[in-house]
Design a protein around this motif. Structure first.
Motif, PDB file in Angstrom:
ATOM      1  N   ARG A  64       7.974  10.105  20.882  1.00 47.36           N
ATOM      2  CA  ARG A  64       7.547  11.412  21.514  1.00 47.36           C
ATOM      3  C   ARG A  64       7.755  11.167  23.104  1.00 47.36           C
ATOM      4  O   ARG A  64       7.867  12.214  23.882  1.00 47.36           O
ATOM      5  CB  ARG A  64       6.286  11.850  21.108  1.00 47.36           C
ATOM      6  CG  ARG A  64       5.752  12.237  19.783  1.00 47.36           C
ATOM      7  CD  ARG A  64       6.341  13.663  19.596  1.00 47.36           C
ATOM      8  NE  ARG A  64       5.726  14.734  20.008  1.00 47.36           N
ATOM      9  CZ  ARG A  64       5.564  15.762  21.060  1.00 47.36           C
ATOM     10  NH1 ARG A  64       7.058  15.512  21.303  1.00 47.36           N
ATOM     11  NH2 ARG A  64       4.945  16.387  21.369  1.00 47.36           N
ATOM     12  N   SER A  72      11.015  15.961  19.509  1.00 43.98           N
ATOM     13  CA  SER A  72       9.981  17.070  19.390  1.00 43.98           C
ATOM     14  C   SER A  72       8.877  16.704  18.364  1.00 43.98           C
ATOM     15  O   SER A  72       9.101  15.990  17.464  1.00 43.98           O
ATOM     16  CB  SER A  72      10.477  18.320  18.895  1.00 43.98           C
ATOM     17  OG  SER A  72      11.117  18.284  17.547  1.00 43.98           O
ATOM     18  N   ARG A  73       7.610  17.518  18.164  1.00 46.18           N
ATOM     19  CA  ARG A  73       6.927  17.184  17.276  1.00 46.18           C
ATOM     20  C   ARG A  73       7.363  17.278  15.740  1.00 46.18           C
ATOM     21  O   ARG A  73       6.997  16.799  14.894  1.00 46.18           O
ATOM     22  CB  ARG A  73       5.520  18.130  17.327  1.00 46.18           C
ATOM     23  CG  ARG A  73       4.900  17.823  18.803  1.00 46.18           C
ATOM     24  CD  ARG A  73       3.796  19.030  19.076  1.00 46.18           C
ATOM     25  NE  ARG A  73       2.822  19.175  18.071  1.00 46.18           N
ATOM     26  CZ  ARG A  73       2.771  20.239  17.314  1.00 46.18           C
ATOM     27  NH1 ARG A  73       3.464  21.186  17.197  1.00 46.18           N
ATOM     28  NH2 ARG A  73       1.663  20.176  16.383  1.00 46.18           N
ATOM     29  N   SER A  74       8.424  18.323  15.675  1.00 45.72           N
ATOM     30  CA  SER A  74       8.826  18.832  14.373  1.00 45.72           C
ATOM     31  C   SER A  74       9.796  17.710  14.024  1.00 45.72           C
ATOM     32  O   SER A  74      10.017  17.568  12.809  1.00 45.72           O
ATOM     33  CB  SER A  74       9.453  20.218  14.354  1.00 45.72           C
ATOM     34  OG  SER A  74      10.524  20.072  15.459  1.00 45.72           O
ATOM     35  N   THR A  75      10.354  17.259  14.838  1.00 47.20           N
ATOM     36  CA  THR A  75      11.610  16.301  14.387  1.00 47.20           C
ATOM     37  C   THR A  75      10.939  14.829  14.066  1.00 47.20           C
ATOM     38  O   THR A  75      11.258  14.212  13.037  1.00 47.20           O
ATOM     39  CB  THR A  75      12.350  15.817  15.679  1.00 47.20           C
ATOM     40  OG1 THR A  75      13.255  17.004  15.973  1.00 47.20           O
ATOM     41  CG2 THR A  75      13.514  14.838  15.400  1.00 47.20           C
ATOM     42  N   SER A  99       7.998  23.262  13.783  1.00 51.08           N
ATOM     43  CA  SER A  99       8.654  23.505  14.713  1.00 51.08           C
ATOM     44  C   SER A  99       8.170  24.878  15.124  1.00 51.08           C
ATOM     45  O   SER A  99       7.639  25.780  14.580  1.00 51.08           O
ATOM     46  CB  SER A  99      10.159  23.915  14.293  1.00 51.08           C
ATOM     47  OG  SER A  99      10.238  24.792  13.183  1.00 51.08           O
TER      48      SER A  99
END
Length: 348
Positions: free
Chosen positions: A112, A122-125, A169
């Motif tokens: 991160r 990203s948080r979603s990745t 996302s």
């Protein structure tokens, strides 16, 4: 599982546990039943021994084996395949029995923040990466004899979600203005290969994804019927065989005609210089930077196309026919209509 069989004057008891068989003979059936109960309790309470082979399994081995075994039966999307392979590189030589939630937490913090020259993710990745690890471990525990008391990736995901390191996302509502599109086209002229400009315009006119454009063949384009055939279109469950014929505008066909003016040369791939779908996004990054639009994503062009379909007055089922959305609810996020386009209707 236990079975008791009378053999002559004795009773033979057989207990199966963890693919091993334990047998013993008794003078009475009651004695055999008692031994079976005690033996099963003993075996089930004893810690299971891990074989040397299973103990040597590394996460990169498990992830690649997961691809080899699962992908042929339930094909992965290109993005999932890429993410799993990239994740395998990060956890190369890490033995699965050594993997802990704390190790994954430290990995999450580094990814991160960005490290070793790598950009922050990203948080979603990050959520996707850890989810694929969790799925792989679930599969390994069920089918490959990997004996873990719990799934460290699922334990880590639970904790990381609570502190905001992972998550879904965020929906982008980015529209592309006519001026921005003009800037992109002007910047694309600097690229001598010539294909990025037509691809940008085709994306805005049709809403096609970069993978669909990269795979496009001239035989898929019907200039008489104003249609394009898309093979294996993205679908939440049907990764193969989800073929569609979509209607396209005259402007979209003009883009293709201008790209290859001579009809006799329209054979094979429409964009033969684009070997991979990733090449489109890589080139687009350069073009957007030169156009002064660093925050723009290639997928925003699809969002713009679908939004324009609605602004032209198409109904949701008609837009879905073009965009390929199976769930109409997903199209609600694309209906960010310009306020000016609604003024006439309000005053009508």
């Amino acid at each position: 599982m236990a079975s008791i069989t009378k053999r002559g004057n004795s009773w033979s008891c057989c207990v199966w546990h963890d693919k091993k068989r334990y047998t013993k003979s008794f003078p009475t059936k009651a004695a055999a039943e008692k031994w079976a109960r005690l033996k099963k309790a003993e075996l089930e309470s004893a810690p299971r021994l891990k074989s040397k082979v299973v103990e040597s399994y590394t996460m990169d081995y498990l992830l690649h084996r997961y691809i080899d075994e699962v992908h042929p039966h339930r094909p992965f999307a290109r993005s999932k395949m890429t993410t799993i392979k990239m994740t395998a590189e990060h956890f190369k030589d890490v033995r699965v029995i050594q993997l802990t939630p704390d190790m994954l937490f430290k990995y999450a913090e580094k990814r991160r923040a960005g490290y070793k020259g790598r950009a922050p993710i990203s948080r979603s990745t990050l959520n996707q990466q850890l989810t694929y690890i969790a799925q792989t471990i679930d599969h390994a525990r069920t089918l490959w004899g990997v004996d873990l008391s719990s799934n460290p990736a699922r334990d880590a995901l639970s904790a990381l979600s609570k502190i905001g390191l992972v998550g879904g996302s965020r929906r982008r509502e980015r529209r592309v203005s006519d001026q921005e599109l003009k800037q992109l086209m002007e910047a694309s002229l600097k690229h001598h290969s010539g294909w990025i400009g037509p691809i940008i315009m085709l994306a805005v006119e049709t809403g096609m994804r970069q993978g669909e454009i990269q795979a496009l063949q001239w035989k898929d384009v019907d200039f008489e019927r104003n249609t394009i055939f898309i093979k294996d279109r993205k679908h939440p469950s049907e990764k193969l065989g989800n073929n569609q014929i979509i209607p396209v505008s005259n402007k979209a066909l003009e883009v293709l005609k201008k790209w290859v003016p001579v009809e006799s040369k329209r054979t094979g791939a429409v964009f033969p210089g684009v070997k991979l779908a990733q090449s489109i996004s890589d080139r687009f990054v350069k073009v957007r930077e030169e156009a002064g639009l660093p925050e723009l994503h290639f997928h925003d062009l699809r969002h713009e196309a679908v939004s324009r379909f609605f602004e032209k007055g198409l109904q949701i089922q008609e837009v879905a026919r073009i965009s390929g959305h199976k769930d109409w609810k997903q199209l609600l996020r694309y209906t960010q209509l310009n306020a000016s386009s609604l003024v006439d209707k309000l005053n009508g």
